[in-house]
Design a protein around this motif. Structure first.
Motif, short mmCIF file in Angstrom:
data_model
loop_
_atom_site.label_atom_id
_atom_site.label_comp_id
_atom_site.label_asym_id
_atom_site.label_seq_id
_atom_site.Cartn_x
_atom_site.Cartn_y
_atom_site.Cartn_z
N ILE A 171 0.85 -1.21 0.00
CA ILE A 171 0.00 0.00 0.00
C ILE A 171 0.88 1.25 0.00
CG2 ILE A 171 -1.77 1.26 1.29
CD1 ILE A 171 -2.69 -1.44 2.41
N ARG A 172 1.98 1.21 0.76
CA ARG A 172 2.90 2.36 0.80
C ARG A 172 3.47 2.67 -0.59
NH1 ARG A 172 7.60 1.17 4.38
NH2 ARG A 172 8.41 3.05 3.36
N GLU A 173 3.78 1.61 -1.35
CA GLU A 173 4.31 1.81 -2.70
C GLU A 173 3.32 2.58 -3.57
OE1 GLU A 173 7.29 1.19 -3.93
OE2 GLU A 173 7.94 0.55 -1.92
N LEU A 174 2.03 2.22 -3.43
CA LEU A 174 1.01 2.97 -4.18
C LEU A 174 1.00 4.43 -3.75
CD1 LEU A 174 -1.97 0.41 -4.06
CD2 LEU A 174 -0.51 0.94 -6.03
N GLN A 175 1.04 4.66 -2.44
CA GLN A 175 0.99 6.02 -1.91
C GLN A 175 2.23 6.81 -2.31
OE1 GLN A 175 -1.71 7.08 -0.09
NE2 GLN A 175 -0.90 9.17 -0.12
N LYS A 176 3.38 6.12 -2.34
CA LYS A 176 4.65 6.80 -2.67
C LYS A 176 4.62 7.34 -4.10
CE LYS A 176 8.32 4.77 -1.18
NZ LYS A 176 9.48 3.83 -1.07
N ASP A 177 4.01 6.57 -5.01
CA ASP A 177 3.91 7.04 -6.40
C ASP A 177 3.05 8.30 -6.49
OD1 ASP A 177 5.46 4.91 -7.15
OD2 ASP A 177 3.74 3.64 -7.71
N HIS A 178 2.04 8.39 -5.64
CA HIS A 178 1.13 9.53 -5.69
C HIS A 178 1.64 10.71 -4.86
CE1 HIS A 178 -2.66 11.68 -6.03
NE2 HIS A 178 -2.67 11.85 -4.70
N ASP A 179 2.18 10.40 -3.66
CA ASP A 179 2.63 11.46 -2.76
C ASP A 179 3.90 11.00 -2.03
OD1 ASP A 179 2.94 13.63 -1.15
OD2 ASP A 179 1.20 13.21 0.15
N PRO A 180 5.08 11.10 -2.68
CA PRO A 180 6.32 10.56 -2.08
C PRO A 180 6.71 11.26 -0.78
CG PRO A 180 6.80 11.85 -4.06
CD PRO A 180 5.32 11.69 -4.01
N ASP A 181 6.30 12.49 -0.57
CA ASP A 181 6.71 13.22 0.63
C ASP A 181 6.07 12.67 1.91
OD1 ASP A 181 8.23 14.86 -0.99
OD2 ASP A 181 6.64 16.36 -1.22
N SER A 182 4.97 11.96 1.75
CA SER A 182 4.25 11.48 2.94
C SER A 182 4.69 10.09 3.39
CB SER A 182 2.74 11.47 2.66
OG SER A 182 2.44 10.53 1.63
N ASP A 183 5.68 9.50 2.70
CA ASP A 183 6.05 8.11 2.98
C ASP A 183 6.56 7.93 4.41
OD1 ASP A 183 6.60 5.31 2.05
OD2 ASP A 183 8.65 5.91 2.54
N GLN A 184 7.46 8.81 4.86
CA GLN A 184 8.02 8.67 6.21
C GLN A 184 6.94 8.83 7.28
OE1 GLN A 184 11.30 11.35 6.63
NE2 GLN A 184 12.67 10.14 5.31
#
Length: 650
Positions: free
Chosen positions: A159-172
């Motif tokens: 799920i994080r990988e999907l989110q990272k493609d859309h909003d990489p700044d929010s990964d951490q």
């Protein structure tokens, strides 16, 4: 390593604690096969060595609970933690850390640790494990294990990988929220399981924790689609709400039915208890009948011993004749002949001549293994019924009586076994060990030591072949190993194994014995072979080789002689106490034995030994029980040395 070999030679492989502090060890991989032989090892001290990494797989140390690897040269902490994760029972660890972050990293990576560097981490794990064990016995397999957390973490990473493609700044930020959520759920679960709860409530809390963990993933994927696809987000929200409502309804249903569940558990426990009591009574009755039968057989044995000796030798002799058979009697002053054979009941005053069959070596070893297996099962039954153990000699006749029943067959097989032992003892180490166990010149546990020595030799040969042929596949190495074991071993391989297993003096002695058995390699070059195979054959043409069975026998014979030398003083003293030479002494003789051995045992020590070796005061203490006890108990006044080691060195 010499230290481990000394422990194996003197104490066997029952050591609970091994100290390898400041031994200049650089590579633990080479020691794992030897350490794996210590099946009761609980504490391993590797403090102050030169280790920079640990083996990737340390699962061979599956019994170790306490490990000290402090003051080594580790540079890659994640590698060390990954290696330690393969030790299933590790609970207490000592290791150098540079900061609190490193300490926390170790604690998180090894969730089963109870203490780290003498500081208590958690006390809840024992209770959780016990609760899960009890639930398993009741047929309830609701658990939350490390692999469950790993699977959930992998799902969240997707799920994080999907989110990272859309909003990489929010990964951490997402990762931090995930870590906090998981930590809070697990902490809450541990706090609830600390309390003494019924099984169904414990299962309920575990299920709720599982649901909460996956709820984190569910909410995150909904949050993702809220930003990317409102329609999918709306559908998932409805599914989520319905799913949550269904789960809550199920929890309420389970809680409302807790009393019937409790009653069912009580009924099931009572049923199991009744079954256990019936089994115990049946086993106890069976063993009492066997004991009575053996006593009757021993009584009749006094009448027919001379006749049986005659048949065991294949000769006709008078009843007052004397046998020189070392397997049937032990020389002693002014003592009646040893009673060994236990013929079945209803023997007449005259026994018709019985033919003695000639056993092959394979047949004899098959019978020996059957007797070993039977003895192990009977020992377990006797322990459960709180009855005294038999000697190996006694059990041989118990085994023959159970298997054949007819008096002529029992006499024939007993005579055949005794004759075969005399015939093959010089040629086969397993046969020699069995004969010495029968004569109470070697303890029963030593056969396990010899088996472990065989395994160690094969493991070391396998390691040598891996090192010499690093490019070969595992299957090829295994094939080469089988060829060596079933055929010949080269001189350089034999030398490497012996030098690894023994110190310099013992190595020189063994290598000297091997010299007369080496033969030259004789092979004709086959033109059908590849060039590489022809070159390899030419390289090996001048090498000396040795039959592996001879190589193994020389090492096993050396182990046996070393063990005999180690037990020599104890055997001599035990025979003085064992006046009827049956391998059994009573409490008074046991006390006299301790007095003659003179290892400064107090009355409290003696009571402790008696509680361990004869807890129900049967007044029947066997030779092997004494050896096992004195090998495992520390000498009074010196906890670093076993009683038996002190006896042998005095």
């Amino acid at each position: 390593m010499d230290v481990l070999q000394q422990i194996i030679k003197k104490q066997g492989t029952n050591a609970v604690q091994i100290d390898l502090e400041f031994k200049q060890i650089e590579n633990l991989e080479e020691l794992l096969p030897l350490l794996a032989n210590f099946t009761n090892l609980k504490e391993l001290n590797l403090h102050g060595n030169r280790l920079s990494i640990l083996p990737e797989d340390m699962s061979l140390l599956d019994t170790v609970e306490v490990l000290d690897i402090s003051n080594n040269m580790f540079r890659n902490l994640p590698q060390v933690v990954e290696a330690l994760q393969t030790m299933p029972n590790l609970q207490h660890l000592n290791i150098n850390v540079q900061s609190q972050d490193e300490e926390q990293y170790i604690a998180d990576g090894l969730p089963n640790l109870l203490s780290l560097n003498q500081q208590v981490l958690r006390n809840e794990d024992d209770h959780v494990s016990q609760s899960q064990s009890e639930r398993s016995q009741l047929g309830q397999d609701v658990t939350l294990q490390q692999e469950d957390l790993e699977q959930m973490a992998l799902l969240f990473d997707n799920i994080r990988e999907l989110q990272k493609d859309h909003d990489p700044d929010s990964d951490q930020q997402i990762q931090a929220q995930f870590d906090v959520g998981v930590r809070n759920i697990m902490k809450d679960l541990q706090q609830k399981l600390v309390n003494q709860l019924p099984d169904f409530l414990q299962n309920l809390h575990i299920l709720k924790a599982k649901h909460s963990l996956y709820e984190i993933c569910f909410k995150q994927i909904i949050k993702y689609f809220k930003q990317t696809d409102k329609k999918v987000e709306s559908i998932l929200m409805r599914i989520h709400d319905q799913h949550l409502q269904t789960f809550n309804d199920l929890l309420n249903l389970v809680q409302n039915n807790k009393e019937p569940l409790k009653e069912q558990n009580i009924i099931k426990k009572n049923e199991n208890l009744n079954i256990d009591n019936q089994v115990e009574q049946r086993l106890r009755q069976e063993l009492l009948e066997l004991q009575q039968q053996n006593r009757e057989l021993e009584e009749e044995n006094r009448k027919y011993l001379d006749t049986i000796i005659r048949h065991s030798k294949g000769e006709k002799s008078e009843h007052n004749g004397k046998s020189n058979d070392s397997y049937l009697q032990i020389e002693r002053k002014q003592q009646p002949q040893k009673q060994l054979i236990q013929p079945p009941q209803s023997l007449g005053s005259v026994i018709a001549p019985t033919s003695v069959r000639s056993l092959t070596l394979k047949q004899l070893k098959d019978v020996i293994n059957e007797i070993y297996d039977s003895k192990q099962k009977y020992d377990q039954k006797f322990q459960e019924a709180k009855l005294p153990k038999e000697t190996m000699e006694q059990h041989m006749y118990t085994f023959l009586n159970q298997k054949y029943g007819l008096k002529n067959l029992i006499i024939e097989w007993a005579s055949s076994i005794i004759n075969a032992l005399k015939k093959y003892a010089q040629d086969d180490n397993d046969v020699a060990v069995f004969g010495k166990i029968l004569r109470n010149e070697c303890d029963e546990e030593f056969r396990f030591v010899q088996a472990q020595v065989k395994n160690t030799m094969q493991e070391l040969l396998k390691m040598y072949l891996r090192g010499k042929f690093p490019l070969k596949h595992q299957a090829e190495i295994k094939e080469m190993l089988n060829q060596r074991i079933n055929g010949f071993i080269f001189e350089e391989e034999a030398v490497d194994i012996i030098k690894y297993m023994y110190n310099q003096d013992d190595s020189e002695l063994l290598l000297g014995k091997l010299k007369q058995f080496y033969v030259a390699q004789v092979k004709q070059i086959d033109k059908r072979l590849t060039r590489e195979e022809q070159i390899q054959m030419l390289a090996e043409k001048d090498k000396l080789k040795l039959d592996y069975s001879i190589f193994q026998k020389i090492i096993l014979d050396f182990q046996l002689k070393s063990h005999e030398k180690y037990l020599k003083k104890f055997i001599f003293t035990f025979k003085q106490m064992d006046t009827d030479q049956n391998g059994i002494i009573d409490e008074n003789e046991f006390r006299q034995l301790i007095g003659i051995l003179n290892f400064n045992a107090s009355e409290m020590d003696i009571q402790k030994y008696l509680n361990l070796i004869d807890p129900y005061s049967h007044q029947q203490i066997t030779f092997s029980q004494c050896v096992t006890l004195f090998s495992s108990e520390s000498s009074p006044g010196n906890t670093q040395v076993s009683i038996l080691q002190r006896i042998s060195e005095s």
